[in-house]
Design a protein around this motif. Structure first.
Motif: not given
Length: 190
Positions: A7-21
């Motif tokens: 979530i921290k990564q996503i909120l800091s701009g790494d929107t591709a990490s949302y796919a992992l969730l």
């Protein structure tokens, strides 16, 4: 990587990490919603909409609960709104569609497998007779294995109400099945 780091990564701009969730929780959420909604297609739509809403609201996630609890709450709100807009349709064919392929017990004979399949269908039909509140509590506890406090958070309901609804749901389900399944076949219930 745990959810809070993602979530921290996503909120800091790494929107591709949302796919992992999404990958982590989509199947679990889908299975819960299939039982709740009674339709694979509706469950697919609700899962997709829930993940979109969760992404859009991710900045509001405070971390006071687990991410999947927060996600389930969003999904159940979307599902409840969906059910209210639609008139429910019940049929034996729909039950089979929801069930998909049933696992086959290699030790059981054809008659026992057939009887078990009929009992599974009756349990699904009985589950559909429960009110939305009772069905959702029962699904979250018995199928998802959530604790009472997690269910209370997902449904935004006091723990006492969760316990009460779960007790009533189990009693209603038991009574409904008691009337449908002959006594000598009840031990085969799932």
């Amino acid at each position: 990587m745990d959810d809070s780091q993602l979530i921290k990564q996503i909120l800091s701009g790494d929107t591709a990490s949302y796919a992992l969730l999404v990958r982590k929780y989509q199947d679990r959420l889908f299975n819960t919603l299939v039982h709740f909604l009674g339709s694979r297609e509706d469950a697919e739509d609700i899962v997709q909409e829930s993940f979109v809403q969760a992404y859009l609201k991710l900045a509001t996630f405070q971390g006071n609960s687990l991410f999947y609890t927060w996600l389930y709450r969003i999904a159940f709100n979307v599902a409840v709104s969906h059910r209210r807009r639609r008139k429910p349709v019940y049929s034996v064919d729909l039950g089979r569609e929801i069930a998909g392929c049933e696992p086959v017990d290699g030790g059981a004979g054809p008659e026992q497998r057939m009887q078990r399949h009929e009992n599974v269908e009756q349990v699904r039909a009985a589950l559909e007779t429960l009110s939305e509140e009772h069905r959702s509590v029962l699904i979250l506890r018995e199928l998802e294995g959530l604790e009472y406090d997690q269910i209370a958070e997902v449904l935004n309901t006091p723990i006492g109400t969760v316990r009460s609804r779960l007790h009533r749901a189990r009693a209603q389900l038991r009574d409904h099945l008691h009337n449908l399944i002959p006594e000598d076949q009840r031990e085969m219930l799932p």
